[in-house]
Design an enzyme around this catalytic site. Structure first.
Site, mmCIF file in Angstrom:
data_model
loop_
_atom_site.group_PDB
_atom_site.id
_atom_site.type_symbol
_atom_site.label_atom_id
_atom_site.label_comp_id
_atom_site.label_asym_id
_atom_site.label_seq_id
_atom_site.Cartn_x
_atom_site.Cartn_y
_atom_site.Cartn_z
ATOM 1 N N ASP A 39 -32.767 13.240 -2.170
ATOM 2 C CA ASP A 39 -31.398 13.262 -2.701
ATOM 3 C C ASP A 39 -31.136 11.963 -3.464
ATOM 4 O O ASP A 39 -31.537 10.886 -3.039
ATOM 5 C CB ASP A 39 -30.388 13.430 -1.552
ATOM 6 C CG ASP A 39 -29.021 13.826 -2.056
ATOM 7 O OD1 ASP A 39 -28.637 14.996 -1.844
ATOM 8 O OD2 ASP A 39 -28.333 12.982 -2.682
ATOM 9 N N ILE A 40 -30.434 12.090 -4.578
ATOM 10 C CA ILE A 40 -30.160 10.931 -5.437
ATOM 11 C C ILE A 40 -29.168 9.962 -4.776
ATOM 12 O O ILE A 40 -29.128 8.781 -5.119
ATOM 13 C CB ILE A 40 -29.639 11.418 -6.813
ATOM 14 C CG1 ILE A 40 -29.887 10.388 -7.894
ATOM 15 C CG2 ILE A 40 -28.184 11.832 -6.753
ATOM 16 C CD1 ILE A 40 -29.713 10.941 -9.307
ATOM 17 N N ASN A 97 -24.380 23.795 2.373
ATOM 18 C CA ASN A 97 -22.976 24.013 2.043
ATOM 19 C C ASN A 97 -22.844 25.258 1.176
ATOM 20 O O ASN A 97 -23.621 25.458 0.245
ATOM 21 C CB ASN A 97 -22.421 22.802 1.284
ATOM 22 C CG ASN A 97 -22.304 21.579 2.167
ATOM 23 O OD1 ASN A 97 -21.862 21.681 3.309
ATOM 24 N ND2 ASN A 97 -22.719 20.429 1.662
ATOM 25 N N GLU A 105 -21.542 21.437 -4.277
ATOM 26 C CA GLU A 105 -21.328 20.903 -5.629
ATOM 27 C C GLU A 105 -22.324 21.444 -6.647
ATOM 28 O O GLU A 105 -22.014 21.492 -7.838
ATOM 29 C CB GLU A 105 -21.402 19.380 -5.605
ATOM 30 C CG GLU A 105 -20.201 18.777 -4.890
ATOM 31 C CD GLU A 105 -20.041 17.298 -5.136
ATOM 32 O OE1 GLU A 105 -21.060 16.648 -5.435
ATOM 33 O OE2 GLU A 105 -18.911 16.815 -5.022
ATOM 34 N N VAL A 106 -23.522 21.788 -6.190
ATOM 35 C CA VAL A 106 -24.544 22.265 -7.126
ATOM 36 C C VAL A 106 -24.767 23.761 -6.859
ATOM 37 O O VAL A 106 -25.103 24.146 -5.729
ATOM 38 C CB VAL A 106 -25.865 21.481 -6.960
ATOM 39 C CG1 VAL A 106 -26.912 21.998 -7.945
ATOM 40 C CG2 VAL A 106 -25.630 19.989 -7.160
ATOM 41 N N HIS A 110 -29.415 24.895 -1.880
ATOM 42 C CA HIS A 110 -30.184 23.737 -1.416
ATOM 43 C C HIS A 110 -29.879 23.524 0.055
ATOM 44 O O HIS A 110 -28.740 23.636 0.492
ATOM 45 C CB HIS A 110 -29.869 22.472 -2.216
ATOM 46 C CG HIS A 110 -28.417 22.216 -2.452
ATOM 47 N ND1 HIS A 110 -27.663 22.955 -3.344
ATOM 48 C CD2 HIS A 110 -27.573 21.309 -1.915
ATOM 49 C CE1 HIS A 110 -26.420 22.505 -3.341
ATOM 50 N NE2 HIS A 110 -26.328 21.515 -2.466
ATOM 51 N N HIS A 112 -30.066 20.642 2.869
ATOM 52 C CA HIS A 112 -30.215 19.204 3.098
ATOM 53 C C HIS A 112 -30.994 19.002 4.392
ATOM 54 O O HIS A 112 -30.709 19.664 5.401
ATOM 55 C CB HIS A 112 -28.856 18.536 3.304
ATOM 56 C CG HIS A 112 -27.907 18.619 2.145
ATOM 57 N ND1 HIS A 112 -27.637 17.559 1.314
ATOM 58 C CD2 HIS A 112 -27.142 19.641 1.691
ATOM 59 C CE1 HIS A 112 -26.735 17.917 0.407
ATOM 60 N NE2 HIS A 112 -26.420 19.172 0.619
HETATM 61 P P1 5GP Z 1 -23.817 19.756 -2.005
HETATM 62 O O1 5GP Z 1 -22.529 19.022 -1.892
HETATM 63 O O2 5GP Z 1 -23.815 20.721 -3.178
HETATM 64 O O3 5GP Z 1 -24.253 20.394 -0.724
HETATM 65 O O4 5GP Z 1 -24.936 18.655 -2.296
HETATM 66 C C1 5GP Z 1 -25.418 18.331 -3.550
HETATM 67 C C2 5GP Z 1 -26.370 17.162 -3.380
HETATM 68 O O5 5GP Z 1 -27.129 17.033 -4.567
HETATM 69 C C3 5GP Z 1 -25.666 15.821 -3.138
HETATM 70 O O6 5GP Z 1 -26.129 15.279 -1.909
HETATM 71 C C4 5GP Z 1 -26.076 14.980 -4.356
HETATM 72 O O7 5GP Z 1 -26.279 13.621 -4.043
HETATM 73 C C5 5GP Z 1 -27.341 15.662 -4.814
HETATM 74 N N1 5GP Z 1 -27.602 15.550 -6.247
HETATM 75 C C6 5GP Z 1 -26.728 15.821 -7.253
HETATM 76 N N2 5GP Z 1 -27.326 15.642 -8.445
HETATM 77 C C7 5GP Z 1 -28.600 15.265 -8.184
HETATM 78 C C8 5GP Z 1 -29.710 14.935 -9.028
HETATM 79 O O8 5GP Z 1 -29.644 14.965 -10.251
HETATM 80 N N3 5GP Z 1 -30.862 14.603 -8.388
HETATM 81 C C9 5GP Z 1 -30.978 14.579 -7.035
HETATM 82 N N4 5GP Z 1 -32.157 14.234 -6.530
HETATM 83 N N5 5GP Z 1 -29.950 14.878 -6.211
HETATM 84 C C10 5GP Z 1 -28.781 15.217 -6.784
#
Ligand code: 5GP
Length: 126
Positions: A39-40, A97, A105-106, A110, A112
């Protein structure tokens, strides 16, 4: 911004771009069914994301629509990533999520993997 988990798949999402190699990532593991990368913005000493290679918006989409081979392949990959990172003992947490209230958010499924410290209660209290 949280996403609507019932929206159609958007192939311009950031993880679709990572899968196509258009955006770099720190890969931990890859096979036919899954890609795992750091994760970034890590929330724990180990914070790995595992995504299916197929185009699925969320866990809901994947569990309803993916063929069983893809589901099995993805689930096995999540377990393997954690195992090979040495996380089974002392333990790790999985999180997926789905949609607005969960703050997805994405819009590409995914999972985690968090580990490397005491992870505290299951949910933040507010
Ligand atoms: P969500 O809130 O959708 O469950 O988590 C999205 C995750 O994707 C976050 O933890 C965020 O830090 C990670 N993330 C977003 N953009 C990128 C990216 O470009 N590269 C990587 N490696 N992680 C990302």
């Amino acid at each position: 911004m949280p996403i609507d988990a019932t929206a159609p798949y958007d192939d311009q999402n950031i993880f679709a771009k990572i899968l196509r190699g258009e955006i770099p990532n720190k890969t931990v593991y890859e096979d036919e069914y899954a890609l795992a990368f750091h994760d970034i913005n890590p929330q724990a000493p180990h914070h790995i994301l595992v995504i299916p290679k197929g185009a699925y918006v969320s866990w809901d989409d994947f569990s309803a629509n993916a063929p069983e081979t893809e589901i099995a392949g993805f689930i096995r990959a999540v377990g393997k990533v954690a195992r090979e990172a040495g996380l089974v003992e002392p333990g790790y947490r999985l999180l997926a999520n789905v949609g607005m209230d969960a703050h997805q958010e994405v819009p590409h499924l995914h999972v985690h993997i968090f580990a490397g410290r005491k992870l505290g209660p299951m949910l933040a209290q507010d």
